[in-house]
Motif scaffolding. Structure first.
Motif, PDB file in Angstrom:
ATOM      1  N   SER A   1       0.828  -1.214   0.000  1.00  0.00           N
ATOM      2  CA  SER A   1       0.000   0.000   0.000  1.00  0.00           C
ATOM      3  C   SER A   1       0.861   1.262   0.000  1.00  0.00           C
ATOM      4  CB  SER A   1      -0.962  -0.001   1.184  1.00  0.00           C
ATOM      5  OG  SER A   1      -0.278   0.182   2.393  1.00  0.00           O
ATOM      6  N   ASP A   2       2.080   1.157   0.491  1.00  0.00           N
ATOM      7  CA  ASP A   2       2.970   2.319   0.539  1.00  0.00           C
ATOM      8  C   ASP A   2       3.778   2.511  -0.742  1.00  0.00           C
ATOM      9  OD1 ASP A   2       2.238   3.046   3.103  1.00  0.00           O
ATOM     10  OD2 ASP A   2       3.794   1.833   4.043  1.00  0.00           O
ATOM     11  N   ILE A   3       4.036   1.440  -1.457  1.00  0.00           N
ATOM     12  CA  ILE A   3       4.862   1.520  -2.665  1.00  0.00           C
ATOM     13  C   ILE A   3       3.932   1.653  -3.879  1.00  0.00           C
ATOM     14  CG2 ILE A   3       6.559   0.380  -4.135  1.00  0.00           C
ATOM     15  CD1 ILE A   3       7.494  -1.146  -1.616  1.00  0.00           C
ATOM     16  N   LYS A   4       4.035   2.803  -4.544  1.00  0.00           N
ATOM     17  CA  LYS A   4       3.218   3.016  -5.738  1.00  0.00           C
ATOM     18  C   LYS A   4       3.597   1.980  -6.787  1.00  0.00           C
ATOM     19  CE  LYS A   4       3.535   7.964  -5.017  1.00  0.00           C
ATOM     20  NZ  LYS A   4       4.872   8.397  -4.674  1.00  0.00           N
ATOM     21  N   ASN A   5       2.624   1.515  -7.526  1.00  0.00           N
ATOM     22  CA  ASN A   5       2.872   0.599  -8.640  1.00  0.00           C
ATOM     23  C   ASN A   5       3.575  -0.688  -8.193  1.00  0.00           C
ATOM     24  OD1 ASN A   5       2.678  -0.215 -11.288  1.00  0.00           O
ATOM     25  ND2 ASN A   5       4.457   0.930 -11.977  1.00  0.00           N
ATOM     26  N   SER A   6       3.124  -1.244  -7.062  1.00  0.00           N
ATOM     27  CA  SER A   6       3.709  -2.497  -6.591  1.00  0.00           C
ATOM     28  C   SER A   6       2.678  -3.619  -6.653  1.00  0.00           C
ATOM     29  CB  SER A   6       4.236  -2.344  -5.164  1.00  0.00           C
ATOM     30  OG  SER A   6       3.182  -2.115  -4.258  1.00  0.00           O
ATOM     31  N   SER A   7       3.208  -4.829  -6.745  1.00  0.00           N
ATOM     32  CA  SER A   7       2.380  -6.030  -6.759  1.00  0.00           C
ATOM     33  C   SER A   7       2.917  -6.980  -5.704  1.00  0.00           C
ATOM     34  CB  SER A   7       2.445  -6.725  -8.115  1.00  0.00           C
ATOM     35  OG  SER A   7       2.029  -5.869  -9.141  1.00  0.00           O
ATOM     36  N   ILE A   8       2.016  -7.691  -5.052  1.00  0.00           N
ATOM     37  CA  ILE A   8       2.436  -8.674  -4.060  1.00  0.00           C
ATOM     38  C   ILE A   8       1.973 -10.048  -4.502  1.00  0.00           C
ATOM     39  CG2 ILE A   8       0.404  -8.310  -2.605  1.00  0.00           C
ATOM     40  CD1 ILE A   8       2.307  -8.800  -0.175  1.00  0.00           C
ATOM     41  N   PHE A   9       2.844 -11.026  -4.318  1.00  0.00           N
ATOM     42  CA  PHE A   9       2.538 -12.405  -4.640  1.00  0.00           C
ATOM     43  C   PHE A   9       2.845 -13.252  -3.419  1.00  0.00           C
ATOM     44  CE2 PHE A   9       3.441 -10.346  -8.633  1.00  0.00           C
ATOM     45  CZ  PHE A   9       2.413 -10.804  -9.437  1.00  0.00           C
ATOM     46  N   ILE A  10       1.903 -14.098  -3.061  1.00  0.00           N
ATOM     47  CA  ILE A  10       2.063 -14.988  -1.914  1.00  0.00           C
ATOM     48  C   ILE A  10       2.264 -16.398  -2.451  1.00  0.00           C
ATOM     49  CG2 ILE A  10       1.041 -15.786   0.245  1.00  0.00           C
ATOM     50  CD1 ILE A  10       1.444 -12.671  -0.014  1.00  0.00           C
ATOM     51  N   VAL A  11       3.376 -17.013  -2.063  1.00  0.00           N
ATOM     52  CA  VAL A  11       3.693 -18.364  -2.526  1.00  0.00           C
ATOM     53  C   VAL A  11       3.300 -19.337  -1.417  1.00  0.00           C
ATOM     54  CG1 VAL A  11       5.488 -19.903  -3.374  1.00  0.00           C
ATOM     55  CG2 VAL A  11       5.572 -17.469  -3.945  1.00  0.00           C
ATOM     56  N   GLU A  12       2.382 -20.223  -1.738  1.00  0.00           N
ATOM     57  CA  GLU A  12       1.879 -21.192  -0.763  1.00  0.00           C
ATOM     58  C   GLU A  12       2.979 -22.144  -0.313  1.00  0.00           C
ATOM     59  OE1 GLU A  12      -1.632 -23.213  -2.035  1.00  0.00           O
ATOM     60  OE2 GLU A  12      -2.644 -21.369  -2.619  1.00  0.00           O
ATOM     61  N   ASN A  13       2.816 -22.651   0.890  1.00  0.00           N
ATOM     62  CA  ASN A  13       3.723 -23.638   1.472  1.00  0.00           C
ATOM     63  C   ASN A  13       5.174 -23.183   1.476  1.00  0.00           C
ATOM     64  OD1 ASN A  13       1.581 -25.508   1.925  1.00  0.00           O
ATOM     65  ND2 ASN A  13       1.622 -25.971  -0.242  1.00  0.00           N
ATOM     66  N   SER A  14       5.396 -21.902   1.706  1.00  0.00           N
ATOM     67  CA  SER A  14       6.753 -21.357   1.758  1.00  0.00           C
ATOM     68  C   SER A  14       6.910 -20.497   3.001  1.00  0.00           C
ATOM     69  CB  SER A  14       7.034 -20.492   0.529  1.00  0.00           C
ATOM     70  OG  SER A  14       6.966 -21.267  -0.632  1.00  0.00           O
ATOM     71  N   SER A  15       8.142 -20.439   3.471  1.00  0.00           N
ATOM     72  CA  SER A  15       8.453 -19.610   4.636  1.00  0.00           C
ATOM     73  C   SER A  15       9.207 -18.362   4.184  1.00  0.00           C
ATOM     74  CB  SER A  15       9.296 -20.422   5.622  1.00  0.00           C
ATOM     75  OG  SER A  15      10.599 -20.636   5.096  1.00  0.00           O
ATOM     76  N   HIS A  16      10.028 -17.829   5.053  1.00  0.00           N
ATOM     77  CA  HIS A  16      10.834 -16.655   4.735  1.00  0.00           C
ATOM     78  C   HIS A  16      11.820 -16.955   3.603  1.00  0.00           C
ATOM     79  CE1 HIS A  16      12.572 -12.768   5.632  1.00  0.00           C
ATOM     80  NE2 HIS A  16      13.778 -13.306   5.700  1.00  0.00           N
ATOM     81  N   PHE A  17      12.133 -18.214   3.424  1.00  0.00           N
ATOM     82  CA  PHE A  17      13.106 -18.629   2.411  1.00  0.00           C
ATOM     83  C   PHE A  17      12.414 -19.133   1.150  1.00  0.00           C
ATOM     84  CE2 PHE A  17      15.069 -18.886   6.560  1.00  0.00           C
ATOM     85  CZ  PHE A  17      16.160 -18.056   6.369  1.00  0.00           C
ATOM     86  N   VAL A  18      11.386 -18.417   0.759  1.00  0.00           N
ATOM     87  CA  VAL A  18      10.580 -18.776  -0.405  1.00  0.00           C
ATOM     88  C   VAL A  18      11.447 -18.981  -1.648  1.00  0.00           C
ATOM     89  CG1 VAL A  18      10.003 -16.374  -0.920  1.00  0.00           C
ATOM     90  CG2 VAL A  18       8.520 -18.175  -1.746  1.00  0.00           C
ATOM     91  N   HIS A  19      12.485 -18.188  -1.800  1.00  0.00           N
ATOM     92  CA  HIS A  19      13.362 -18.286  -2.979  1.00  0.00           C
ATOM     93  C   HIS A  19      14.139 -19.599  -2.988  1.00  0.00           C
ATOM     94  CE1 HIS A  19      15.696 -16.582   0.278  1.00  0.00           C
ATOM     95  NE2 HIS A  19      16.798 -16.959  -0.348  1.00  0.00           N
ATOM     96  N   GLN A  20      14.375 -20.188  -1.821  1.00  0.00           N
ATOM     97  CA  GLN A  20      15.071 -21.471  -1.754  1.00  0.00           C
ATOM     98  C   GLN A  20      14.089 -22.637  -1.818  1.00  0.00           C
ATOM     99  OE1 GLN A  20      17.264 -21.186   1.898  1.00  0.00           O
ATOM    100  NE2 GLN A  20      18.862 -19.908   0.993  1.00  0.00           N
ATOM    101  N   GLU A  21      12.920 -22.455  -1.236  1.00  0.00           N
ATOM    102  CA  GLU A  21      11.928 -23.524  -1.170  1.00  0.00           C
ATOM    103  C   GLU A  21      11.170 -23.701  -2.482  1.00  0.00           C
ATOM    104  OE1 GLU A  21      11.172 -22.706   3.571  1.00  0.00           O
ATOM    105  OE2 GLU A  21       9.810 -21.869   2.091  1.00  0.00           O
ATOM    106  N   ASN A  22      10.963 -22.624  -3.198  1.00  0.00           N
ATOM    107  CA  ASN A  22      10.228 -22.663  -4.465  1.00  0.00           C
ATOM    108  C   ASN A  22      10.913 -21.796  -5.512  1.00  0.00           C
ATOM    109  OD1 ASN A  22       7.701 -24.294  -4.057  1.00  0.00           O
ATOM    110  ND2 ASN A  22       7.542 -22.912  -2.311  1.00  0.00           N
TER     111      ASN A  22
END
Length: 73
Positions: free
Chosen positions: A39-60
């Protein structure tokens, strides 16, 4: 050292397209914080990756790389 700092004022200054990728089970930086940033960053998108923790980039990595690739196209 920024874990306990509120950096949202800086986020409000970002004016470039931004992608936020969060793990559904992230307890270090909860999704609610991601929605605040979105909501604070203009022109931003958020994506939630299921079954992932803080290390989403390593897990998925395939999902994260696909999201990043599509964002950068």
């Amino acid at each position: 050292k920024t874990i306990n700092e509120d950096l949202r004022e800086y986020a409000k200054k970002i004016d470039k397209p931004t992608i936020l990728i969060y793990g559904q089970k992230d307890k270090s930086t909860p999704i609610k914080d991601g929605y605040k940033l979105q909501s604070d960053i203009k022109n931003s998108s958020i994506f939630i990756v299921e079954n992932s923790s803080h290390f989403v980039h390593q897990e998925n990595p395939k999902i994260v790389s696909k999201l990043m690739f599509n964002f950068l196209k």
